[in-house]
Scaffold this motif. Structure first.
Motif, PDB file in Angstrom:
ATOM      1  N   PHE A  52       0.828  -1.204   0.000  1.00  0.00           N
ATOM      2  CA  PHE A  52       0.000   0.000   0.000  1.00  0.00           C
ATOM      3  C   PHE A  52       0.866   1.259   0.000  1.00  0.00           C
ATOM      4  O   PHE A  52       0.455   2.311  -0.508  1.00  0.00           O
ATOM      5  N   LYS A  55       2.957   3.600  -4.645  1.00  0.00           N
ATOM      6  CA  LYS A  55       1.937   4.183  -5.502  1.00  0.00           C
ATOM      7  C   LYS A  55       1.522   3.234  -6.624  1.00  0.00           C
ATOM      8  O   LYS A  55       0.330   3.127  -6.946  1.00  0.00           O
ATOM      9  N   ARG A  58      -0.947   0.699  -5.329  1.00  0.00           N
ATOM     10  CA  ARG A  58      -2.241   1.315  -5.022  1.00  0.00           C
ATOM     11  C   ARG A  58      -3.023   1.559  -6.311  1.00  0.00           C
ATOM     12  O   ARG A  58      -4.227   1.320  -6.382  1.00  0.00           O
ATOM     13  N   GLU A  59      -2.316   2.006  -7.333  1.00  0.00           N
ATOM     14  CA  GLU A  59      -2.981   2.257  -8.612  1.00  0.00           C
ATOM     15  C   GLU A  59      -3.466   0.951  -9.252  1.00  0.00           C
ATOM     16  O   GLU A  59      -4.539   0.915  -9.856  1.00  0.00           O
ATOM     17  N   ILE A  84     -10.507   3.545   0.217  1.00  0.00           N
ATOM     18  CA  ILE A  84      -9.105   3.786   0.546  1.00  0.00           C
ATOM     19  C   ILE A  84      -9.067   4.569   1.857  1.00  0.00           C
ATOM     20  O   ILE A  84      -9.713   5.617   1.992  1.00  0.00           O
ATOM     21  N   GLN A  88      -4.717   1.619   4.351  1.00  0.00           N
ATOM     22  CA  GLN A  88      -5.106   0.447   3.574  1.00  0.00           C
ATOM     23  C   GLN A  88      -6.148   0.781   2.520  1.00  0.00           C
ATOM     24  O   GLN A  88      -6.864   1.778   2.620  1.00  0.00           O
ATOM     25  N   ALA A  89      -6.202  -0.088   1.516  1.00  0.00           N
ATOM     26  CA  ALA A  89      -7.240  -0.024   0.487  1.00  0.00           C
ATOM     27  C   ALA A  89      -7.964  -1.362   0.507  1.00  0.00           C
ATOM     28  O   ALA A  89      -7.354  -2.413   0.747  1.00  0.00           O
TER      29      ALA A  89
END
Length: 543
Positions: A52, A55, A58-59, A84, A88-89
């Motif tokens: 996480f 980047k 995450r993307e 998000i 965390q996501a």
């Protein structure tokens, strides 16, 4: 006991409470969760904390959610929510409690039947073609990512490695080299996947379903990937000799090393495989039908399974006056029709409408169906509709049609049968209404213990009123002598058949002139009439 994870008990998104750990992959960890507001179970995929912070990951996680959100198909898992937070996501999906295709393969301890393979293959192919048509390639197709819904549908899940196609090419960078080594196509391993890479993965899954093992196994992952690029897997006929050359040819094209030599679409792959199933697997000239009298001991070891007979007869072709078989469904719907006409019919029986029996059972219980057919005596024209549960959604109309026509409905009860949506379906509610007013006869047959599964469905009352077979409602598997149990079931079914025959004949006679009334046939006694037996003649071609 449920497995707990490091996040079990924590709250996510202020409304989901994480409970047991369901699984963990290279990028995400999946928990079962409880939705506090809607009061239902969910599955939540959480991006691993160390990833996480990056980047790019995450993307990619966001791209997975966006990709699945654009897909609306009955065989693709859908997204309920995405969020998000500071650390965390997470991605929220329905909780599918039926397990995965990998669980099915593990439970079988070997290969699957061709009809069951076609049933699963069709659902995967339709999902893949739908995704491909919308520019999405999965790139991580494997049994672990094929979930089984309560109604038996397969759901394609885990689009974490999915990429979009642009002008026929897959977009992406270094992430294009990620995947599950056993299922990665040669061009995927080289970092240049394309749509046909999913076809290769599907070919590996077909190989597993056919022979119960992976094409290459036991070696380090690097060696597996090298073999996928340079070697052909062992012939499936090495492990399952009865498979035809046509099956091997279809599989070989799907596993071709060059993408342009594989099937162009999943639908083309499916059509090729289903084309094999409609061809005879045994020569008609090498099948014979004979009668076995009650005082003869049936040679069941040499009798061809009825499922093999179904595959061997051409649709609509009459093999003899004794047995006529007509296909009304295929591997997609798993409904077949078998029409039996005794050789020596009296005038009353010859003019009578055939009795229609609709038999429903779970995939795992096909052997019980075969035993029941072996013990029944066909003393009247009969049409037997055979239906494996579950069915694909768009075949419900066909099942409903033939179920509605049936005079007798056999429900072969087991935990697998009762766990499906079928016992609570609208069709069963309708047929139970007809049963309650005497328009049809519903007979549950207890195959395996199913305590705890009966409650709440419309057929549970039949068990409570002692209308189930065997007559003491004891499951067949609990009998020390199963042959006696099947005889009891056969007697119960034939009592109902006799009652239906008499109702039909009475109805026919009421419409006739008094001088043309026909006598009722004598009530058949179990084992007093000829039994129908199918045998194969020994031949090297059938070995």
């Amino acid at each position: 006991m449920a497995e707990q994870g490091p996040l079990s008990g924590q709250k996510v998104g202020d409304k989901y409470v994480l409970t047991e750990l369901l699984g963990e992959g290279g990028f995400g960890i999946v928990y079962k969760a409880y939705h506090l507001h809607l009061q239902r179970q969910q599955a939540i995929k959480i991006l691993i904390e160390r990833l996480f912070q990056k980047k790019a990951f995450r993307e990619r996680f966001l791209r997975e959610a966006q990709t699945v959100a654009t897909l609306d198909h009955p065989n693709i898992i859908h997204i309920d929510d995405f969020g998000i937070e500071s650390t965390q996501a997470y991605l929220v999906m329905p909780f599918i409690k039926g397990g995965t295709l990998q669980d099915v393969l593990r439970k079988q301890h070997g290969f699957l039947g061709l009809e069951q393979i076609a049933f699963y293959l069709e659902q995967i192919c339709t999902a893949l073609d739908y995704a491909h048509a919308r520019g999405v390639v999965h790139l991580d197709l494997k049994p672990h990512n094929l979930l089984i819904h309560d109604d038996g549908r397969l759901l394609l899940a885990d689009f974490g490695l999915a990429h979009l196609m642009k002008q026929g090419k897959v977009e992406g960078g270094s992430s294009l080299r990620f995947g599950s080594p056993h299922y990665m196509a040669p061009e995927h391993i080289r970092g240049n996947p394309e749509r046909q890479s999913d076809i290769f993965s599907l070919g590996v899954i077909l190989y597993q379903m056919l022979v119960g093992r992976l094409p290459f196994q036991g070696a380090p992952m690097e060696a597996i990937m090298f073999k996928n690029v340079t070697e052909w897997p062992p012939s499936p006929r090495t492990f399952r000799p009865e498979l035809s050359q046509e099956v091997e040819n279809v599989l070989g094209k799907a596993l071709a090393k060059r993408a342009d030599q594989r099937y162009v679409t999943a639908g083309e792959f499916l059509t090729a495989f289903k084309g094999i199933l409609v061809r005879p697997t045994l020569s008609l000239e090498r099948l014979k039908v004979k009668e076995v009298r009650a005082n003869e001991k049936p040679d069941r070891e040499n009798a061809a399974p009825l499922t093999e007979l179904i595959r061997s007869l051409d649709p609509g072709r009459e093999e003899s006056a004794t047995l006529r078989h007509k296909v009304v469904g295929d591997a997609k719907g798993h409904i077949w029709q078998k029409q039996l006409e005794p050789q020596h019919l009296g005038q009353s029986l010859a003019t009578m409408e055939p009795i229609k029996i609709f038999c429903s059972y779970a995939f795992e219980d096909e052997k019980f169906r075969d035993e029941i057919l072996q013990h029944l005596n066909w003393s009247s024209p009969t049409i037997w509709y055979d239906c494996k549960i579950p069915l694909k959604t768009d075949w419900f109309y066909l099942r409903e049609k033939y179920l509605d026509e049936a005079h007798i409905v056999l429900l072969l009860i087991s935990p697998d049968f009762l766990r499906s949506n079928y016992p609570n379906s609208l069709e069963i509610h309708r047929i139970m209404e007809k049963h309650s007013v005497g328009k049809t006869s519903v007979i549950p047959v207890n195959l395996r213990p199913a305590y705890g599964y009966w409650g709440g469905n419309p057929i549970s009352g039949l068990l409570d009123s002692h209308q189930a077979l065997p007559t003491n409602a004891r499951p067949i598997t609990d009998y020390p002598d199963r042959n006696r149990a099947f005889e009891d079931v056969a007697q119960g079914i034939q009592r109902v058949i006799q009652r239906v025959m008499q109702d039909h004949l009475n109805s026919t006679q009421q419409k006739m002139q008094p001088d043309k009334l026909l006598p009722l046939p004598p009530e058949p006694k179990v084992n007093s009439q000829p039994l129908l037996k199918i045998e194969t003649i020994s031949s090297p071609d059938l070995a």
